[in-house]
Design an enzyme around this catalytic site. Structure first.
Site, PDB file in Angstrom:
ATOM      1  N   ARG A  58     -15.081  24.234   1.408  1.00 22.87           N
ATOM      2  CA  ARG A  58     -15.713  24.193   0.083  1.00 22.87           C
ATOM      3  C   ARG A  58     -14.973  25.026  -0.942  1.00 22.87           C
ATOM      4  O   ARG A  58     -15.070  24.780  -2.144  1.00 22.87           O
ATOM      5  CB  ARG A  58     -17.179  24.569   0.190  1.00 22.87           C
ATOM      6  N   GLU A  95     -20.397  35.746  15.269  1.00 27.77           N
ATOM      7  CA  GLU A  95     -21.509  36.303  16.033  1.00 27.77           C
ATOM      8  C   GLU A  95     -21.294  36.111  17.531  1.00 27.77           C
ATOM      9  O   GLU A  95     -21.590  36.994  18.326  1.00 27.77           O
ATOM     10  CB  GLU A  95     -22.814  35.636  15.587  1.00 27.77           C
TER      11      GLU A  95
END
Length: 175
Positions: A58, A95
């Protein structure tokens, strides 16, 4: 209607407890997209910027029209294996594991004044890895810009703690 109201929130995506901020609804709205690009262009038009660097994917959508409007070059930072010429890469923590971003070694000249842009900053991992790549190539990072900040996740604060200038158009509390 402001930019923030054009961003869709999808609860529990990609996993339970996550509030995904989806900018595709903003991008498909011609007025919203123009407002977003104008916000960035208005801020950077008179700054000396040699290259706008967009983070996959993006950041490409936002960075290319901004680069065009301010008279700068555009450079993509991509996921591994997507660039055809010689690259330099930077790993970063997720994560659950690691990821990597890459840039062409000839994309940035030493001393180039660079604007780093992406749609959203959450934990800042991708942005921090991108800054490390740019610093490896001896770029001067003028600012790190994002359409959306998720301040609860601390990414913007991590960038600022390194002495980097940051800008965001809107923020969403709660993730």
């Amino acid at each position: 209607m402001p930019i923030k109201s054009r961003v869709r929130t999808i609860e529990h995506y990609p996993r339970p407890g996550i509030m995904f901020r989806d900018i595709t609804t903003l991008l498909k709205d011609p007025v919203g997209f123009q407002l977003l690009i104008r916000e960035f262009v208005g801020r950077y038009r008179y700054m000396q910027i040699d290259k706008v660097v967009g983070i996959e994917s993006r950041g490409f959508i936002l960075g290319a029209p901004v680069a065009y409007e301010i008279g700068a070059g555009f450079v993509p930072i991509r996921k591994p294996g997507k660039l055809p010429a010689q690259t330099v890469g930077q790993d970063y923590e997720l994560e659950y594991g690691t990821d990597r971003v890459e840039i062409h070694t000839d994309a940035i000249l030493p001393g180039d004044r660079v604007l780093l842009i992406d749609d959203l900053v959450a934990t800042g991992g991708t942005a921090l890895a991108s800054v490390a790549l740019l610093q490896t190539l001896q770029a001067q990072v003028v600012e790190c810009a994002f359409a959306i900040d998720l301040p609860d996740l601390g990414g913007m604060a991590r960038l600022q703690a390194l002495g980097l200038e940051t800008f965001t158009i809107t923020a969403f509390e709660g993730h």
